[in-house]
Design an enzyme around this catalytic site. Structure first.
Site, mmCIF file in Angstrom:
data_model
loop_
_atom_site.group_PDB
_atom_site.id
_atom_site.type_symbol
_atom_site.label_atom_id
_atom_site.label_comp_id
_atom_site.label_asym_id
_atom_site.label_seq_id
_atom_site.Cartn_x
_atom_site.Cartn_y
_atom_site.Cartn_z
ATOM 1 N N ASP A 421 -3.853 129.507 79.461
ATOM 2 C CA ASP A 421 -4.188 128.726 78.220
ATOM 3 C C ASP A 421 -5.237 127.670 78.723
ATOM 4 O O ASP A 421 -6.490 127.415 78.134
ATOM 5 C CB ASP A 421 -2.927 128.060 77.483
ATOM 6 C CG ASP A 421 -2.088 127.430 78.681
ATOM 7 O OD1 ASP A 421 -2.347 127.571 79.801
ATOM 8 O OD2 ASP A 421 -1.207 126.677 78.251
ATOM 9 N N GLU A 528 9.711 128.069 70.581
ATOM 10 C CA GLU A 528 8.622 128.101 71.944
ATOM 11 C C GLU A 528 7.640 129.313 71.727
ATOM 12 O O GLU A 528 6.501 129.095 72.217
ATOM 13 C CB GLU A 528 9.426 128.571 73.254
ATOM 14 C CG GLU A 528 8.788 128.581 74.500
ATOM 15 C CD GLU A 528 8.275 127.466 74.996
ATOM 16 O OE1 GLU A 528 7.538 127.388 75.917
ATOM 17 O OE2 GLU A 528 8.318 126.392 74.581
#
Length: 657
Positions: A421, A528
């Site tokens: 990410d 999550e």
């Protein structure tokens, strides 16, 4: 008369001869061998198969272990010389840009105090790893492999690279941001005064007061049950250690300053002065310790002007440098800050791409402030190496990279979630940090966004929510980590700095999706991991959650993006969405005795099941972004003045455009 009896037959003697073909008879040894074979043949087929399977499994394990040992030996070739070369340097820390007698407002009583000895806390069961050595041949083979791969990548880039333009602006050939020269080391001064990125804000509004109250409640639990330790366990009223370096305290330093909690800041500053000692035999993760500890100290220095934090940052940065002593210069994931021994995890010689490409903001800034160029040189070599590698897919990168060969591993798997990410985030933020001069970074970022659009973007059913999935060897998965919710904010930040307007359209669409990931849960908090329904089905929601993924760790990514979207668009609905999330945190994660706890089940408002852990990023990121989101002052840590690292620590832009 009877005839006489016949004469008896003559006696015959027989001789037995054994032909051994030259082999001597050895009593019973050969008989024993034949006996073992007969025993084997007497076993049932099932028994023989079980024995063969066990033997084969043991041989395979031994082979894999030998490969791992070989990797570790290769990785550490020549490390003794390099580690000795990079032994923790005790270099003079350049003073903050202020007179020696000048002190940050309100800190005279602290700065005048004498430093006291402290009782050192060490995490339990520390493991000391002895350094290893390796053969030179292995390193030469790896070097040849890297050279061939990089040559291939360079050839591909020369044939495919095009000049990118946006809004009529053409990207000029790359202008690298040079690290400080040796000549400048003795005279360089920090370029930014505290006042450049910080000004006293207006009194907090009602929503900001709500954030301050939440922070003080979290801090009450930390002070009471976990002071000086890494993380609070609010339910059991105790603490947990990761590095044993007061992680939550350092992560929250700049949050306290921004929220105006000067008394709490003074107390934390005193702990840093008297108790924060990096000379301890403990392994730290390079990425996590850089973004939290190094980033937190640098940010605290810029906000307060207190040179204590810069001194600690330089000390810690020096202790992290042995991580870069690999054959490929791709850093190891872990380093012992006491011994200087760096290594990969026990189970692999790989590092994750996000880890090795999300430490650049901090190390570059440390070089700029101290004039010591090795910090910036080490991380920029990693950036250039990644830029030149083959194995990407339209700007998207795999998740793992080998520290020995310097090549991507596990190719064909692309995600914007964990392990990849912040690579994309730091491409843009480094470009902004350096004054928009390093066009190679911008080029990689823009190409990656196009790759996301081409390969990872889909829409759900029935509400057509835009989401970012994952790609594994050509097969798409409608899975989106909550971590991916950093992307709308990053896109909005890019648009603020002049990138294409269609990036803002994507940012708005993804922001809506991240909000729905919270809104469609009974607790109003995101899981999550979410899976998206891509086909019209009766009684199906857009967002589906598997039992193993329905926990919430108090993560900041959604409110981080809300902050950027509000700053760029000034649309107050983003403030309203953030307020809803804060209320959900208060309702389902707040612990009465102090602190907030992550929860196991966002789909059960009656029994969310606290996990008994308050991550340091809740006070370091989540509450900080909420406070800034609710601010009426858009210039409070403005987007043209500073850039936030991936742990929400603001660092100054070098040459504001």
């Amino acid at each position: 008369m009877y005839p006489p009896p016949p004469a008896p037959a003559p006696h015959r003697d027989f001789i037995s001869v054994t032909l051994s073909l030259g082999e001597s008879y050895d009593n019973s040894k050969s008989r024993r061998r034949r006996s073992c074979w007969r025993k084997w043949k007497q076993l049932s087929r099932l028994q023989r198969n079980v024995i063969l399977f066990v033997l084969g499994f043991l041989i395979l394990c031994g082979f894999l272990y030998s490969l791992q040992v070989s990797d570790q030996w290769k990785a550490l070739s020549g490390s003794r010389a390099e580690v000795e070369k990079m032994k923790l340097e005790v270099l003079p820390v350049l003073p903050a840009p202020q007179k020696e007698s000048a002190e940050p407002e309100g800190f005279a009583d602290i700065l005048s105090q004498k430093r006291q000895r402290h009782l050192r806390r060490g995490p339990p069961h520390l493991q000391i790893r002895p350094p290893n050595t390796v053969s030179k041949d292995g390193m030469q083979d790896d070097a040849k492999e890297r050279e061939a791969a990089l040559g291939k990548a360079q050839q591909e880039e020369n044939t495919q690279r095009t000049v990118i333009s946006w809004r009529g602006a053409v990207i000029e050939p790359e202008q690298a941001t040079e690290p400080p020269s040796k000549r400048a080391e003795a005279s360089i001064k920090p370029l930014f005064l505290a006042s450049r990125i910080w000004k006293e804000p207006a009194p907090p509004n009602e929503r900001q007061k709500g954030v301050i109250e939440a922070f003080l409640h979290a801090w009450k639990g930390y002070q009471k049950f976990a002071w000086g330790h890494d993380e609070l366990k609010p339910v059991s009223k105790t603490f947990s250690e990761w590095f044993g370096l007061g992680l939550t305290l350092i992560d929250a330093l700049d949050t306290m300053w921004i929220l105006g909690l000067k008394q709490e800041f003074k107390e934390a500053r005193k702990w840093v002065s008297e108790n924060l000692d990096f000379q301890k035999n403990v392994d730290v993760n390079l990425f996590e310790s850089t973004i939290r500890i190094l980033g937190g100290l640098l940010s605290a220095y810029h906000l307060s002007g207190d040179s204590l934090f810069l001194s600690k940052a330089e000390d810690f940065g020096n202790r992290l440098m042995p991580a870069f002593t690999t054959p490929s210069k791709i850093p190891y994931s872990d380093v012992n800050i006491g011994t200087g021994f760096a290594h990969s995890p026990q189970w692999t010689s790989d590092s994750t791409v996000a880890e090795v490409t999300s430490i650049q903001l901090e190390f570059r800034e440390l070089s700029r402030l101290t004039g010591i160029k090795k910090f910036q040189e080490a991380v920029e070599e990693v950036t250039k190496h990644i830029h030149s590698l083959s194995g990407k897919k339209d700007g998207l990168v795999p998740m793992f990279i080998n520290t020995n060969s310097g090549l991507f591993t596990h190719p064909g798997v692309f995600t914007l979630g964990a392990r990849a990410d912040s690579y994309y985030e730091y491409l843009l933020k480094q470009w902004i940090q350096g004054g928009k001069k390093e066009t190679q970074l911008l080029e990689d970022y823009v190409r990656a966004i196009e790759g996301i659009k081409a390969h990872l973007l889909r829409q759900s059913q029935p509400r057509k929510l835009t989401f970012v999935g994952e790609l594994a060897h050509g097969r798409f998965s409608a899975k989106m980590d909550h971590l991916v919710c950093f992307l709308p904010g990053t896109l909005a930040l890019g648009v603020h700095h002049g990138l294409p307007a269609d990036h803002m359209d994507l940012a708005r669409a993804l922001m809506e999706t991240c909000y729905q990931m919270n809104q469609q849960m009974e607790t109003g908090l995101s899981p999550e991991i979410a899976h998206f329904n891509m086909y019209p089905r009766a009684d199906h929601k857009d967002v589906e959650v598997k039992p193993a993924d329905r926990h919430n760790l108090l993560r900041p990514e959604t409110v981080e993006s809300l902050f950027y979207l509000y700053r760029v668009t000034k649309d107050r609905k983003y403030q309203d969405w953030g307020w809803e999330i804060l209320q959900s945190f208060n309702k389902y994660t707040r612990v009465p005795s102090g602190g907030y706890s992550s929860i196991n089940n966002v789909q059960n408002s009656h029994k969310p099941e606290p996990r008994d852990k308050m991550e340091s990023f809740f006070v370091g990121e989540t509450l900080k972004y909420l406070y800034l989101l609710f601010s009426d002052d858009l210039e409070l840590l403005g987007l043209d003045t500073c850039v936030f690292n991936t742990e929400a620590h603001p660092l100054p832009i070098w040459s504001p455009a």
